[in-house]
Scaffold this motif. Structure first.
Motif, PDB file in Angstrom:
ATOM      1  N   ILE A  33       0.834  -1.212   0.000  1.00 27.87           N
ATOM      2  CA  ILE A  33       0.000   0.000   0.000  1.00 27.87           C
ATOM      3  C   ILE A  33       0.865   1.257   0.000  1.00 27.87           C
ATOM      4  N   PHE A  34       1.878   1.277   0.869  1.00 34.04           N
ATOM      5  CA  PHE A  34       2.650   2.500   1.061  1.00 34.04           C
ATOM      6  C   PHE A  34       3.679   2.741  -0.037  1.00 34.04           C
ATOM      7  N   TYR A  35       4.179   1.694  -0.664  1.00 37.02           N
ATOM      8  CA  TYR A  35       5.151   1.897  -1.744  1.00 37.02           C
ATOM      9  C   TYR A  35       4.532   2.654  -2.924  1.00 37.02           C
ATOM     10  N   PRO A  36       3.345   2.251  -3.423  1.00 41.10           N
ATOM     11  CA  PRO A  36       2.723   3.047  -4.497  1.00 41.10           C
ATOM     12  C   PRO A  36       2.405   4.479  -4.062  1.00 41.10           C
ATOM     13  N   LEU A  37       2.014   4.652  -2.798  1.00 39.26           N
ATOM     14  CA  LEU A  37       1.746   6.010  -2.308  1.00 39.26           C
ATOM     15  C   LEU A  37       3.019   6.856  -2.334  1.00 39.26           C
ATOM     16  N   THR A  38       4.152   6.239  -1.992  1.00 41.75           N
ATOM     17  CA  THR A  38       5.432   6.942  -2.046  1.00 41.75           C
ATOM     18  C   THR A  38       5.757   7.362  -3.466  1.00 41.75           C
ATOM     19  N   GLY A  41       3.248  10.207  -4.537  1.00 44.25           N
ATOM     20  CA  GLY A  41       3.500  11.497  -3.894  1.00 44.25           C
ATOM     21  C   GLY A  41       4.707  12.205  -4.474  1.00 44.25           C
ATOM     22  N   ASN A  42       5.791  11.478  -4.648  1.00 47.48           N
ATOM     23  CA  ASN A  42       7.010  12.111  -5.157  1.00 47.48           C
ATOM     24  C   ASN A  42       6.913  12.440  -6.642  1.00 47.48           C
ATOM     25  N   ILE A  43       6.256  11.582  -7.419  1.00 50.12           N
ATOM     26  CA  ILE A  43       6.052  11.895  -8.835  1.00 50.12           C
ATOM     27  C   ILE A  43       5.150  13.121  -8.978  1.00 50.12           C
ATOM     28  N   THR A  44       4.171  13.254  -8.087  1.00 47.56           N
ATOM     29  CA  THR A  44       3.282  14.416  -8.113  1.00 47.56           C
ATOM     30  C   THR A  44       4.064  15.704  -7.863  1.00 47.56           C
ATOM     31  N   ILE A  45       4.965  15.687  -6.882  1.00 45.16           N
ATOM     32  CA  ILE A  45       5.787  16.871  -6.597  1.00 45.16           C
ATOM     33  C   ILE A  45       6.614  17.261  -7.822  1.00 45.16           C
ATOM     34  N   PHE A  62      15.237  22.214  -5.863  1.00 39.17           N
ATOM     35  CA  PHE A  62      15.868  21.282  -4.928  1.00 39.17           C
ATOM     36  C   PHE A  62      14.863  20.249  -4.422  1.00 39.17           C
ATOM     37  N   LEU A  63      13.627  20.653  -4.262  1.00 40.54           N
ATOM     38  CA  LEU A  63      12.595  19.713  -3.829  1.00 40.54           C
ATOM     39  C   LEU A  63      12.379  18.622  -4.881  1.00 40.54           C
ATOM     40  N   CYS A  64      12.466  18.990  -6.162  1.00 36.73           N
ATOM     41  CA  CYS A  64      12.376  17.990  -7.232  1.00 36.73           C
ATOM     42  C   CYS A  64      13.521  16.983  -7.122  1.00 36.73           C
ATOM     43  N   ASN A  65      14.712  17.497  -6.841  1.00 35.90           N
ATOM     44  CA  ASN A  65      15.858  16.603  -6.646  1.00 35.90           C
ATOM     45  C   ASN A  65      15.615  15.661  -5.470  1.00 35.90           C
ATOM     46  N   LEU A  66      15.059  16.203  -4.370  1.00 34.45           N
ATOM     47  CA  LEU A  66      14.773  15.385  -3.200  1.00 34.45           C
ATOM     48  C   LEU A  66      13.728  14.319  -3.518  1.00 34.45           C
ATOM     49  N   SER A  67      12.691  14.689  -4.252  1.00 36.96           N
ATOM     50  CA  SER A  67      11.649  13.725  -4.608  1.00 36.96           C
ATOM     51  C   SER A  67      12.203  12.626  -5.509  1.00 36.96           C
ATOM     52  N   PHE A  68      13.056  13.005  -6.468  1.00 41.36           N
ATOM     53  CA  PHE A  68      13.671  12.005  -7.332  1.00 41.36           C
ATOM     54  C   PHE A  68      14.558  11.067  -6.519  1.00 41.36           C
ATOM     55  N   LEU A  69      15.305  11.627  -5.571  1.00 42.08           N
ATOM     56  CA  LEU A  69      16.129  10.799  -4.692  1.00 42.08           C
ATOM     57  C   LEU A  69      15.281   9.816  -3.896  1.00 42.08           C
ATOM     58  N   ASP A  70      14.159  10.292  -3.359  1.00 36.77           N
ATOM     59  CA  ASP A  70      13.283   9.423  -2.571  1.00 36.77           C
ATOM     60  C   ASP A  70      12.697   8.307  -3.427  1.00 36.77           C
ATOM     61  N   LEU A  71      12.377   8.625  -4.693  1.00 39.16           N
ATOM     62  CA  LEU A  71      11.895   7.587  -5.608  1.00 39.16           C
ATOM     63  C   LEU A  71      12.958   6.497  -5.781  1.00 39.16           C
ATOM     64  N   CYS A  72      14.183   6.910  -6.026  1.00 38.52           N
ATOM     65  CA  CYS A  72      15.267   5.944  -6.221  1.00 38.52           C
ATOM     66  C   CYS A  72      15.602   5.228  -4.912  1.00 38.52           C
ATOM     67  N   PHE A  73      15.587   5.973  -3.806  1.00 35.06           N
ATOM     68  CA  PHE A  73      15.965   5.454  -2.495  1.00 35.06           C
ATOM     69  C   PHE A  73      15.062   4.283  -2.106  1.00 35.06           C
ATOM     70  N   THR A  74      13.771   4.490  -2.219  1.00 37.88           N
ATOM     71  CA  THR A  74      12.836   3.444  -1.823  1.00 37.88           C
ATOM     72  C   THR A  74      12.808   2.301  -2.836  1.00 37.88           C
ATOM     73  N   THR A  75      12.996   2.611  -4.122  1.00 34.37           N
ATOM     74  CA  THR A  75      12.967   1.581  -5.153  1.00 34.37           C
ATOM     75  C   THR A  75      14.212   0.697  -5.115  1.00 34.37           C
ATOM     76  N   SER A  76      15.295   1.181  -4.505  1.00 32.93           N
ATOM     77  CA  SER A  76      16.519   0.384  -4.428  1.00 32.93           C
ATOM     78  C   SER A  76      16.389  -0.794  -3.462  1.00 32.93           C
ATOM     79  N   ILE A 280      10.761   3.503   3.575  1.00 29.83           N
ATOM     80  CA  ILE A 280       9.368   3.547   3.125  1.00 29.83           C
ATOM     81  C   ILE A 280       8.620   4.742   3.715  1.00 29.83           C
ATOM     82  N   ILE A 281       8.650   4.869   5.038  1.00 33.91           N
ATOM     83  CA  ILE A 281       7.823   5.887   5.697  1.00 33.91           C
ATOM     84  C   ILE A 281       8.312   7.297   5.383  1.00 33.91           C
TER      85      ILE A 281
END
Length: 312
Positions: A33-38, A41-45, A62-76, A280-281
């Protein structure tokens, strides 16, 4: 007994949460549930920052960079965890483990530096408002982002290289759901004090020094905000800076807990649950912090939704 790069060519078995079989189904549902939400949320930003002109500012760059990092971070890590929870195959190849370790450390290191850059951006906006556009011009923003990425790759290269040079022994079982540094260090079977000191120094530079710079920036920001006479001005400053502080607290708190406690007191069982938090969180909460507390983002989201309804 042998080096990390010789005796473990057959790979590792990720124990994950198999020592708590009663939790595996609940964790699988929770993460599914939470992985798709992550991701959403970040793709929306990122999408909003690209589509709305009001959001094409240094802060949102910079927020876009952070969101892209979070996408990669959780997907790794998360897809591997879902496979392990759902299926019987809990193995990871030697090359996959090294790659995962390098990627995870890289992304975490980049985020440490990027949060410093974002603190500097907030310092310039609050403490030097009349010169903000001059200070944070696009070329400087791109340079700071590039420095964050290069610093992350360099730190990860140093730590991964030192880790691969360490001799490991015992069973090919990693008591974690991904190739995490403290768990690999627990498997070291020779005196590795020299390498551990080098790795500790690298972590101090990338984590503790970054945290100290952020803290110093926010001391100056707080002093500047308290001098603002307008209540609305104070509220706006605390709103934008408060979101960043929440992100900093969550990220650095979990990083310090994981990477700065003595290896003899590190508990893999506790470490797994802390890792769930920062893989994740935290990446899921970051977009919420920046959207729920930011009128510009909420306004851009409403504008996009309204356009979608009108076109339908």
């Amino acid at each position: 007994m042998g080096g990390f790069n010789t005796s473990y060519r057959d790979g590792f078995i990720l124990v994950g949460f198999s020592d708590w079989p009663q939790l595996e189904l609940a964790l699988f549902i929770f993460i599914s549930i939470f992985y798709p939400l992550t991701l959403f949320g970040n793709i929306t930003i990122i999408t909003l920052s690209r589509l709305d002109l009001r959001l094409q500012t240094p802060m949102y760059f910079f927020l876009c960079n952070l969101s892209f990092l979070d996408l990669c971070f959780t997907t790794s890590t998360v897809p591997q965890l879902l496979i392990n929870l759902h299926g019987s195959d809990q193995t990871i190849t030697y090359g996959g483990c090294v790659a995962q370790l390098f990627i995870f450390l890289t992304l975490g290191s980049i985020e440490c530096v990027l949060l410093v850059v974002m603190a500097f951006d907030r310092y310039a906006a609050v403490c030097r408002p009349l010169h903000y556009t001059t200070i944070m011009h696009p070329r400087l923003c791109q340079t700071l982002a590039a420095i964050s990425w290069m610093g992350g790759f360099m730190n990860s290269g140093v730590q991964t290289g030192l880790m691969m040079a360490m001799p490991l022994c015992g069973l090919h079982h990693l008591n974690h759901f991904f190739c995490e540094m403290p768990v690999l260090l627990k498997m070291a079977c020779e005196d590795i004090l020299g390498k551990e000191v080098k790795m500790f120094v690298a972590r101090v530079i990338i984590v503790m020094l970054s945290a100290a710079v952020i803290l110093g920036s926010y001391v100056h920001i707080a002093q500047a905000v308290l001098r603002v006479k307008s209540v609305a001005g104070r509220r706006k400053a605390f709103g934008t800076c408060g979101s960043h502080l929440l992100v900093v607290f969550l990220f650095y708190g979990s990083a310090i807990y994981t990477y700065f406690q003595p290896m003899h007191s590190y508990s893999p069982s506790e470490g797994k649950f802390v890792a769930l938090f920062y893989t994740i969180i935290t990446p899921m909460l970051n977009p919420l912090f920046y959207t729920l507390r930011n009128k510009d983002v909420k306004g851009a989201l409403k504008k996009i939704v309204r356009k979608g309804r009108d076109s339908a």
